[in-house]
Motif scaffolding. Structure first.
Motif, PDB file in Angstrom:
ATOM      1  N   THR A   1     -32.260 -22.093  16.593  1.00  0.00           N
ATOM      2  CA  THR A   1     -31.304 -21.708  17.641  1.00  0.00           C
ATOM      3  C   THR A   1     -30.899 -20.248  17.485  1.00  0.00           C
ATOM      4  O   THR A   1     -30.828 -19.506  18.471  1.00  0.00           O
ATOM      5  CB  THR A   1     -30.067 -22.630  17.605  1.00  0.00           C
ATOM      6  OG1 THR A   1     -30.507 -23.976  17.848  1.00  0.00           O
ATOM      7  CG2 THR A   1     -29.042 -22.234  18.645  1.00  0.00           C
ATOM      8  N   ARG A   2     -30.637 -19.832  16.260  1.00  0.00           N
ATOM      9  CA  ARG A   2     -30.277 -18.431  16.007  1.00  0.00           C
ATOM     10  C   ARG A   2     -31.425 -17.497  16.388  1.00  0.00           C
ATOM     11  O   ARG A   2     -31.201 -16.408  16.925  1.00  0.00           O
ATOM     12  CB  ARG A   2     -29.881 -18.243  14.549  1.00  0.00           C
ATOM     13  CG  ARG A   2     -28.530 -18.880  14.244  1.00  0.00           C
ATOM     14  CD  ARG A   2     -28.183 -18.838  12.785  1.00  0.00           C
ATOM     15  NE  ARG A   2     -27.831 -17.481  12.375  1.00  0.00           N
ATOM     16  CZ  ARG A   2     -27.369 -17.171  11.172  1.00  0.00           C
ATOM     17  NH1 ARG A   2     -27.194 -18.128  10.262  1.00  0.00           N
ATOM     18  NH2 ARG A   2     -27.073 -15.929  10.882  1.00  0.00           N
TER      19      ARG A   2
ATOM     20  N   GLU B   1     -31.570 -17.189  20.234  1.00  0.00           N
ATOM     21  CA  GLU B   1     -30.486 -16.324  20.705  1.00  0.00           C
ATOM     22  C   GLU B   1     -30.754 -14.858  20.393  1.00  0.00           C
ATOM     23  O   GLU B   1     -30.544 -13.983  21.236  1.00  0.00           O
ATOM     24  CB  GLU B   1     -29.164 -16.773  20.082  1.00  0.00           C
ATOM     25  CG  GLU B   1     -28.686 -18.108  20.618  1.00  0.00           C
ATOM     26  CD  GLU B   1     -27.501 -18.698  19.839  1.00  0.00           C
ATOM     27  OE1 GLU B   1     -27.106 -18.129  18.795  1.00  0.00           O
ATOM     28  OE2 GLU B   1     -26.996 -19.742  20.276  1.00  0.00           O
TER      29      GLU B   1
ATOM     30  N   ALA C   1     -33.801 -13.699  22.583  1.00  0.00           N
ATOM     31  CA  ALA C   1     -33.440 -13.682  24.005  1.00  0.00           C
ATOM     32  C   ALA C   1     -32.522 -12.496  24.332  1.00  0.00           C
ATOM     33  O   ALA C   1     -32.529 -11.998  25.459  1.00  0.00           O
ATOM     34  CB  ALA C   1     -32.770 -14.986  24.411  1.00  0.00           C
ATOM     35  N   GLY C   2     -31.776 -12.036  23.359  1.00  0.00           N
ATOM     36  CA  GLY C   2     -30.886 -10.890  23.573  1.00  0.00           C
ATOM     37  C   GLY C   2     -31.613  -9.606  23.913  1.00  0.00           C
ATOM     38  O   GLY C   2     -31.033  -8.724  24.546  1.00  0.00           O
TER      39      GLY C   2
END
Length: 135
Positions: free
Chosen positions: A124-125, A128, A131-132
């Motif tokens: 998940t990290r 994120e 995707a940033g």
């Protein structure tokens, strides 16, 4: 249940070029190699780790079973196994990619490994972080 993996691409002495996507390495978005049969299954997610850069730069999904029947590299003796993948998130320039430590994994964890299993939290990290800045 879907598994998550950190997959090393390149190594310290032969790392990816900074603009890997336009400098001849885009094929890793179609298929990635392994030195022996991986436990990865269709539907598993792989986070690509650029070894020489120590950063994460893509998320792909395995879309086929591991095979040793498809030549996918110029060094099939070293990478005889491969898996077809589909890209989900990509950072085209490694200078923009987050360090592997941003996902909670130490770079030394990948020492001498082609891939390691990630926890759901680390995956998940990674999503994120990529995707940033990714496309």
């Amino acid at each position: 249940m879907r598994a998550h993996w950190l997959k090393g691409i390149g190594h310290a002495r032969a790392s990816l070029p900074e603009a890997w996507l336009t400098e001849g390495r885009a094929s890793i978005l179609d298929r990635t190699g392994f030195p022996r049969r991986p436990r990865i299954e269709p539907g598993d997610r792989l986070v690509y780790y650029a070894a020489g850069w120590r950063c994460v730069f893509a998320v792909v999904e395995a879309v086929g079973e591991p095979t040793d029947k498809v030549r996918h590299t110029s060094n099939p003796a070293r990478w005889p196994w491969s898996i077809a993948v589909e890209p989900l998130l990509v950072i085209p320039r490694l200078e923009n990619a987050p360090p592997v430590e941003a996902i909670g994994v130490a770079a030394r964890s990948m020492s001498q490994q082609s891939h390691i299993r990630l926890t759901e939290e680390h995956y998940t990290r990674a999503v994120e972080a990529i995707a940033g800045v990714g496309i």
